[in-house]
Design an enzyme around this catalytic site. Structure first.
Site, PDB file in Angstrom:
ATOM      1  N   ASN A 114     -19.706 -48.317  44.774  1.00 41.33           N
ATOM      2  CA  ASN A 114     -20.175 -48.401  43.359  1.00 41.33           C
ATOM      3  C   ASN A 114     -20.382 -49.479  42.534  1.00 41.33           C
ATOM      4  OD1 ASN A 114     -21.937 -48.116  41.481  1.00 41.33           O
ATOM      5  ND2 ASN A 114     -20.766 -46.855  40.454  1.00 41.33           N
TER       6      ASN A 114
ATOM      7  N   LYS B 282     -21.706 -51.155  40.652  1.00 42.71           N
ATOM      8  CA  LYS B 282     -21.957 -50.954  39.075  1.00 42.71           C
ATOM      9  C   LYS B 282     -23.204 -52.192  39.058  1.00 42.71           C
ATOM     10  CE  LYS B 282     -18.826 -47.803  38.246  1.00 42.71           C
ATOM     11  NZ  LYS B 282     -18.001 -47.199  37.031  1.00 42.71           N
TER      12      LYS B 282
ATOM     13  N   HIS C  83     -25.628 -40.881  38.564  1.00 45.64           N
ATOM     14  CA  HIS C  83     -24.172 -41.268  37.496  1.00 45.64           C
ATOM     15  C   HIS C  83     -23.941 -41.263  36.580  1.00 45.64           C
ATOM     16  CE1 HIS C  83     -20.717 -44.398  37.095  1.00 45.64           C
ATOM     17  NE2 HIS C  83     -20.647 -44.067  38.203  1.00 45.64           N
TER      18      HIS C  83
ATOM     19  N   GLU D 291     -22.484 -42.753  34.658  1.00 43.80           N
ATOM     20  CA  GLU D 291     -22.813 -43.644  33.436  1.00 43.80           C
ATOM     21  C   GLU D 291     -25.013 -44.290  33.386  1.00 43.80           C
ATOM     22  OE1 GLU D 291     -20.983 -47.176  35.778  1.00 43.80           O
ATOM     23  OE2 GLU D 291     -19.140 -46.147  34.632  1.00 43.80           O
TER      24      GLU D 291
ATOM     25  N   GLU E 204     -17.814 -36.400  40.108  1.00 42.89           N
ATOM     26  CA  GLU E 204     -16.552 -37.904  39.163  1.00 42.89           C
ATOM     27  C   GLU E 204     -16.250 -37.382  37.867  1.00 42.89           C
ATOM     28  OE1 GLU E 204     -17.287 -41.355  41.137  1.00 42.89           O
ATOM     29  OE2 GLU E 204     -19.227 -41.292  39.766  1.00 42.89           O
TER      30      GLU E 204
ATOM     31  N   GLY F 179     -13.312 -45.256  35.611  1.00 44.03           N
ATOM     32  CA  GLY F 179     -12.486 -46.821  35.472  1.00 44.03           C
ATOM     33  C   GLY F 179     -11.665 -46.829  33.842  1.00 44.03           C
TER      34      GLY F 179
ATOM     35  N   SER G 233     -11.532 -43.988  39.417  1.00 41.46           N
ATOM     36  CA  SER G 233     -10.180 -44.180  39.602  1.00 41.46           C
ATOM     37  C   SER G 233      -9.494 -44.080  41.152  1.00 41.46           C
ATOM     38  CB  SER G 233      -8.706 -43.915  37.966  1.00 41.46           C
ATOM     39  OG  SER G 233      -9.814 -44.233  37.287  1.00 41.46           O
TER      40      SER G 233
END
Ligand code: PGA
Length: 270
Positions: free
Chosen positions: A8, A10, A106, A108, A184, A190, A228
């Site tokens: 991904n 991003k 996702h 985000e 996730e 991250g 991660s």
């Protein structure tokens, strides 16, 4: 079972020049490895990359003829095709750009774009009816993890799949091939923090049982872990039979770490 390792990207890289460099490096490294090995390096591990929408057509064209698939990171909730939806990209446009999959839900996007159950249900219907596969992301926040609400949160997020099947029962037959769940935990994305393999394994088992409850055919659906994942911890996730692959953010932007993760899954699932 074939494993999946999905990058991904991003909102990266910054320029199309950097996208080309990354893809050239990826394809050349895979080629060199395949020439050295007797078996194709990702024969047991399907690779996919999800660039930003602006780079999707070029990336898909670059990857045409290779074994790597391309995916979008989102699709419009409002129309599967065309319409007055400034800033949106439809599932049809994404398929036309050469992508065969899309990431949806996702964390985000849930966080910054307030994506709700209804929005995600619409997006999923649009993607699937335009022939795109969906990598559907679910996971709990740190506060929810601390309050031991992980399974509750996941159950609520998985209702999109249940409602999808209620609205489009004809999808049941082929959905296991066109839907992947990526678990996730938001707090692991991250951050360098990861749950234990046994925690992930138990959560994946729960996800598999839950979707099998929606439709028996989803018993074989792949469930990936994301958050991660890197070259050092990929082996331990890959070794668990409940973990069918990885959705990789930061480490997918470096060919060495992305392919080390792919290699870990390829070896473990071989
Ligand atoms: P990360 O991101 O690997 O950088 O933690 C994963 C993701 O957001 O899909």
């Amino acid at each position: 079972m074939q494993a999946w390792v999905i990058g991904n990207w991003k909102q990266n890289p910054a320029t199309s020049h950097d996208v080309d460099l990354l893809l050239n490096d990826l394809l050349t490294t895979i080629d060199t490895k395949e020439q050295a090995d007797t078996e194709p390096s990702n024969s047991r591990c399907q690779l996919m990359v999800a660039p930003s929408c602006i780079h999707l057509a070029a990336v898909s064209a670059h990857l045409a003829g290779s074994s790597i698939l391309s995916a979008a990171q989102d699709v419009s909730a409002y129309s599967a095709s065309v319409g007055a939806y400034t800033g949106d990209c439809s599932a049809q446009q994404i398929a036309d750009a050469g992508a065969t999959w899309t990431i949806l839900g996702h964390s985000e996007r849930r966080q910054y774009h307030n994506e709700s159950h209804d929005t995600l249900l619409q997006k999923m219907i649009h993607a699937l009816t335009q022939g795109l596969g969906v990598v559907f992301c679910i996971g709990e926040t740190q506060a929810q993890y601390d309050a031991k609400q992980t399974l509750e949160v996941i159950d609520a997020q998985l209702l999109v799949v249940k409602d999808l099947l209620a609205q489009q029962p004809e999808l049941i037959v082929s959905l296991s091939e066109h839907l992947i769940i990526a678990y996730e935990p938001v707090w692991a994305i991250g951050t360098g923090k990861v749950p234990t393999v046994s925690e992930v394994s138990q959560t994946h088992q729960h996800i598999k049982q839950t979707v099998t409850g929606f439709a028996e055919s989803l018993k074989v659906m792949s469930v990936l872990y994301g958050g991660s994942v890197n070259a050092d911890n990929a082996d331990s996730f890959a070794a668990d039979s409940m973990i069918d692959g990885a959705l990789v953010g930061g480490a997918s932007l470096k060919v060495e770490s992305f392919l080390a993760i792919a290699n870990a899954f390829s070896q473990a699932k071989g």
